[in-house]
Write an enzyme that holds these catalytic residues in place. Structure first.
Site, PDB file in Angstrom:
ATOM      1  N   ASP A 483       0.890  -1.161   0.000  1.00 53.69           N
ATOM      2  CA  ASP A 483       0.000   0.000   0.000  1.00 53.69           C
ATOM      3  C   ASP A 483       0.930   1.213   0.000  1.00 53.69           C
ATOM      4  O   ASP A 483       2.108   1.088   0.346  1.00 53.69           O
ATOM      5  CB  ASP A 483      -0.870  -0.056   1.260  1.00 53.69           C
ATOM      6  CG  ASP A 483      -1.803   1.147   1.357  1.00 53.69           C
ATOM      7  OD1 ASP A 483      -2.259   1.613   0.300  1.00 53.69           O
ATOM      8  OD2 ASP A 483      -2.054   1.625   2.478  1.00 53.69           O
ATOM      9  N   ASP A 821      -1.613  -1.244   6.028  1.00 48.25           N
ATOM     10  CA  ASP A 821      -2.034  -0.992   7.409  1.00 48.25           C
ATOM     11  C   ASP A 821      -3.218  -1.902   7.733  1.00 48.25           C
ATOM     12  O   ASP A 821      -3.766  -2.558   6.863  1.00 48.25           O
ATOM     13  CB  ASP A 821      -2.375   0.496   7.626  1.00 48.25           C
ATOM     14  CG  ASP A 821      -3.489   0.975   6.715  1.00 48.25           C
ATOM     15  OD1 ASP A 821      -4.484   0.241   6.588  1.00 48.25           O
ATOM     16  OD2 ASP A 821      -3.386   2.075   6.137  1.00 48.25           O
TER      17      ASP A 821
END
Length: 1064
Positions: A483, A821
């Site tokens: 990400d 995350d």
């Protein structure tokens, strides 16, 4: 047929009586036939040993069949059970879980009667499955939450006790009991494992060969190892049990009255009142927030220390359908989390529930092990048993080695049988020992050591793992997916300024110079809340508010700095929160102008430039050029819009739909935010790329920003043009566009030739947006499978699309790693072969070392105080401690008041200091107990560091496990081949190893394995990747060549020995 994510298939059975077991008749016949042959053909006296060997073989085969029934559920069901076509007539069901979710189990089918109805159900891994007559299958019964918001808003819980009983009967209660098995029960389970049984059998054979020391040494080592594992497993299970919620009393609305009940008695569908409670009081179940906002600490689920804002659904459009996947992040308080601050609900609207105690009103949607916390507990609990490496390969390799052992044993039997003076019993025993020499007793210990040592190494590096079987996968990773925001870049965002047009002068870098409209949007359009002295919410929104220098109050009002004259504060009345589907956020706010006391209402919107484009009344001519130029420079760009409303009362706005509010906006500029890369991101990405991995970015950010970051990190080549595929304008065809917008390419190369298509893929770097990916999935799936391995950047991806990308890569046979995350990327992290969640609260090892040092100093001080005359305080729960509430009134009549002697002042001071020290140390001990925050629900691996260096650590330990296991198999193979030959030759000459020699040989082999299992990974990742499996040309060739060397030496030495003895 797959039932759900946990269960693959369910088959009904009835248990047969022992006499009806299918192995009984064949063995009865075999025993009778052997008895007849032995007694009639051979004779009892002459061939007594042959008869006993025959019975021993039959007994061993029967024991093997029974053990296979215990080990393999398919064998057990086939031989001991009768398959049923109708579930209602069966007593048990065989449950086969999906891959890597445990083992098949034969579980009893329970029946529960109520009101002439019989509920058929069973429990598998703490989940209840109930028979559904309509579907004709077992289902996990959970509350149906796919309903309009109005249903929840106007819900009043259960009216009668009968309704509560019905809900409990169908959906179960809120108990999360975990029973820790007894030591003996768990030890027996381990003692019947294949390797253990095999080794006990070998020990028996060695005893018959008079090797008592070696046999007892091996048995003691095995028993000690298994007992240690059982103790560790029991400790782990006790810790998991302690992680579960403690029961306490809670307010629940039943029969239109508020009443207190135990949290374990809650049922899905209850209405509860909950607020900030005592330290040990966690949220008891997954709750939908109906009334009153709150701030929740979710660290025990996601590991994130940043508290999360939760909004009630009371102001959401009534006809909107509640979707748990997308709406849970904002409106659901998860079980096991803690409410750290709540706001009492305002005046109850029509049909809404009033709060009895000023707490938040919630609707119970999931209970027990169906909650998010329950799922995490199950993952950890049933993941305890998964520390194994390459089970199937191990079995195949042993079978391969067994071929050589059989050849050696056959050679011994044929040559030995030629000598009629030899005892057949001894010959048979020696042949059996050769066969068993293939597997050393330490093998199961060493194989689990390889994985466990990696587990321990990762824990020391601040990385926690809930599924140890994934560690070897980390060594085989082909593609590393990351990400962007918060993973490759920091969360400390920097606001560069606000761009009003494409000119250099159009960029305003100081908040004081901003137009009022832009300032109002920046100050009011956010989801931030004040918690004590801190702001809680999105780091981007925090950065914008602090750049403006405005402050947020607890009453959802934002105030300008004192230096700003003539600007009034803004009160936020209603928020439409940001969602990845909408790509924007909207607030309705009000402010008072200096001229009048009336409230002026306004709508402030902030979001992706391409989404807000059609909402403006007057779009600037250079709108597209401005935001494209800024995103190409790597900045994160959000468009802002504002609209003044004619209404003067909030009540007039309640019926206005979001779409109406978000139209006719006035352009307020682009806010430009830079996301600096983390300090070590560049070096770590270079190390990952240099170690033969493909790096891919999967982000929700703008494609041009993402391409810029990919270029900076050098996992896309600067020499190749980057093509972006995004949604075309109306009636246009799908086309690739270059990042700088200079040229276009058709979606697919015209040539069908494989070489030409590959040349097209190799001549460009590719970036796909979420909409383009969705289009390819549905309309060009074959082309997508060709293309996807060449795409380095996926931008504007929704969480579900991230998950799909991972699954597409896996379907092409690639081992994938996902790093992100623990909030947006849960699906992708769970579906990747190796998922690593990075926490936003960095763990500081230096601070941890300092704390440990302070703790030691406190202990030293406490010891010196005790030596000086102070007494250790007795814990209230310690045995013999006086009751906390004991008082003079409890004394018998006539008893005298006993006066304690007054200690000297120096001792009193020392005592007071000792008491405070002991209290501090006790609090520190409590803080060190393993919390759920160590293991995140998001991923199998959770890193306490924000740095992606943890990815390198995971890959290094994965490679280390693979190499260690491979080395172990090489030693095992050489040992098996050498011992098979040497034993057969020695036995033929009537020589065998002495007890001491066998013990020393066993110790040396154990030492070889132990030293290798302690091997550490390289400091930097190597370009050379380890072998992914045992069966490859390299391993087989090295083992064969090594064996030839050993074999030649052995033949030569045996020849020399024979010459020395004068044997031909």
């Amino acid at each position: 047929m797959v039932v759900d994510q946990l269960v693959e298939s369910i088959t009904p059975y009835n248990i047969r009586p022992i006499a009806g077991h299918l192995y009984v008749p064949p063995f009865a016949v075999i025993t009778a036939v052997w008895s007849y042959i032995w007694l009639n053909n051979f004779g009892y006296e002459e061939y007594y040993e042959v008869g006993m060997i025959g019975y021993a073989i039959i007994f061993v085969l029967l024991a093997l069949v029974l053990l296979f029934c215990h080990w393999l559920m398919t064998v057990r069901c086939a031989l001991m059970c009768a398959k049923q076509t109708d579930v209602k007539t069966s007593s048990h069901v065989c449950v086969v879980p999906t891959q890597n979710n445990g083992w098949p189990e034969l579980v009893p089918l329970m029946r529960k009667k109520r009101d002439n109805q019989t509920k058929l159900w069973f429990e598998f891994q703490r989940v209840h499955y109930t028979w559904d007559d309509e579907l004709g299958d077992f289902q996990t019964k959970t509350l149906d939450t796919v309903k309009p918001i109005e249903f929840f808003q106007k819900s009043h819980g259960f009216d009668t006790e009968e309704q509560v009983k019905d809900a409990k009967y169908l959906l179960g209660d809120n108990k999360t009991e975990m029973i820790v098995p007894q030591f003996l029960e768990m030890f027996i389970e381990r003692a019947t494992a294949p390797f253990f049984v095999f080794q006990v059998f070998c020990v028996g054979l060695w005893c018959l060969e008079d090797m008592w020391y070696y046999s007892l040494f091996t048995l003691f080592m095995l028993m000690t190892f298994e007992a240690t594992l059982v103790k560790q497993q029991m400790k782990n299970m006790s810790e998991i049990r302690n992680m579960g919620n403690k029961t306490y009393m809670i307010n629940v609305l039943r029969g239109k009255k508020w009443q207190k009940i135990k949290t374990e008695e809650l049922v899905a569908g209850d209405i509860v009142s909950i607020g900030r409670g005592a330290d040990e009081e966690c949220v008891p179940a997954d709750l939908l927030l109906l009334r009153g906002p709150c701030i929740v600490d979710e660290s025990m689920l996601t590991g994130e220390s940043v508290p999360q804002m939760k909004e009630p659904i009371e102001d959401i459009e009534k006809d909107k359908i509640f979707e748990i996947e997308t709406d849970s992040r904002l409106h659901v308080i998860f079980g096991g989390t803690k409410i750290v601050q709540h706001t009492a609900p305002g005046k109850a609207g029509e049909g809404m529930v009033k709060s009895p105690d000023g707490n938040c009103i919630c609707y119970v949607i999931r209970t027990g092990f169906n909650t998010s916390q329950g799922k995490l507990l199950r993952t950890i609990m049933f993941g305890v048993k998964k520390a194994t490496a390459n089970n199937l390969e191990t079995f195949c390799f042993i079978l391969f080695l067994l071929i050589f052992a059989i050849a050696a044993a056959a050679y011994l039997w044929i040559k030995g049988s030629a000598d009629e003076s030899r005892s057949k019993y001894k010959l048979f025993l020696e042949c059996t020992l050769i066969l068993t020499s293939v597997i050393p007793p330490e093998l199961p210990i060493e194989l689990s050591l390889a994985v466990n040592s990696s587990l321990m190494a990762l824990q020391k590096l601040g990385i926690f793992c809930t599924e140890p079987f994934r560690i070897p996968f980390a060594g085989k990773v082909d593609i590393c997916c990351f990400d962007k925001t918060g993973t490759l870049t920091t969360d400390n965002l920097v606001v560069e300024g606000v761009a009003l047009n494409n000119e250099k002068e159009g960029m305003i870098r100081k908040a004081d110079n901003l137009p009022l409209e832009s300032l109002q949007v920046l100050a009011s359009c956010h989801s931030l809340v004040r918690f004590e002295d801190d702001l809680v919410g999105d780091p981007l929104e925090k950065a914008c508010l602090s750049w403006c220098d405005w402050s947020l109050t607890k009453g959802d009002a934002v105030m300008p700095p004192k230096s700003a004259k003539g600007i009034s504060g803004i009160k936020i009345f209603h928020r439409y929160h940001f969602s990845s589907a909408m790509k924007r956020m909207t607030v309705v706010a009000g402010y008072q102008s200096s001229a009048s006391a009336e409230t002026n209402f306004m709508v402030a919107v902030k979001g992706a430039p391409e989404v807000l484009r059609d909402m403006y009344t007057d779009l600037p001519a250079d709108y597209d050029d401005t935001y494209m130029r800024l995103t190409r420079q790597g900045a994160r760009v959000l468009a802002m819009g504002v609209r003044k409303l004619p209404e003067t009362r909030m009540g007039d706005l309640r019926d206005r739909k979001r779409e109406q509010l978000e139209s006719d906006l006035v352009f307020a500029g682009f806010v430009v935010i830079s996301c600096p890369l983390k300090t070590d991101t560049k070096t770590m990405i270079r190390e990952i790329v240099d170690s033969s991995h493909v790096v891919v970015m999967i982000t929700g950010d703008n494609p041009l920003t993402a391409c810029h970051i990919a270029n900076v990190l050098k996992f896309t080549k600067k020499s190749l043009p980057t093509l972006v595929l995004d949604e075309p304008k109306e009636n246009d065809d799908w086309k690739w566009k270059s990042v700088d917008g200079t040229f276009e390419k058709p979606l697919k190369p015209e040539s069908k030739n494989k070489k030409d298509r590959m040349a097209f893929f190799k001549a460009h770097e590719f970036c796909l947006t979420g909409t383009a990916f969705q289009h390819l999935v549905h309309h060009e799936h074959t082309f997508l499978r060709e293309l996807i391995l060449h795409v380095k950047v996926f931008a504007r991806m929704a969480p579900k699309q991230k998950e799909r990308v991972i699954n597409e890569l896996k379907s092409l046979g690639k081992v994938t790693l996902m790093c992100g995350d623990g909030t947006n990327d849960v699906g992708a992290l769970k579906h990747a072969n190796v998922g690593v969640a990075l926490l936003t609260n960095p763990y500081d090892p230096e601070k941890a070392a300092e704390k440990e040092k302070e703790k030691k100093l406190k202990f030293e001080e406490a010891r010196s105080l005790v030596r000086g005359g102070a007494r250790l305080p007795q814990r209230p729960d310690a045995p013999g401690a006086p009751p906390a509430a004991a008082s003079r009134r409890d004394a018998p009549p006539g008893a005298r008041q006993r006066v304690a002697p007054t200690p000297p002042p120096s001792v009193a001071a020392a005592q007071a200091r000792l008491d405070s020290l002991m209290k501090e140390l006790e609090e520190e001990e409590k803080a060190q107990v393993i919390k759920l925050g160590d293991a995140s629900i998001a991923a199998p691996f959770t890193s306490k560091y924000t740095s992606i260096a943890s990815i390198c650590h995971v890959i290094k330990q994965g490679r280390c496990t693979l190499v260690t296991t491979l080395q172990m198999f090489k030693i095992l193979a050489l040992n098996a081949l050498v011992s098979a030959y040497s034993l057969s030759v020695l036995y033929l000459d009537g020589v065998k190893f002495s007890d001491t020699q066998a013990t020393i040989q066993g110790l040396l082999l154990a030492a070889c394995f132990l030293f290798i299992s302690k091997s550490k990974p390289l400091k930097t990742l190597s370009r050379q990747r380890p072998m992914a499996n045992i069966f490859n040309a390299y391993t087989l060739l090295t083992v064969t060549l090594q064996f030839i060397v050993h074999f030649s030496c052995l033949i030569y030495i045996v020849g020399l020995a024979h010459d020395a003895q004068g044997v031909k």
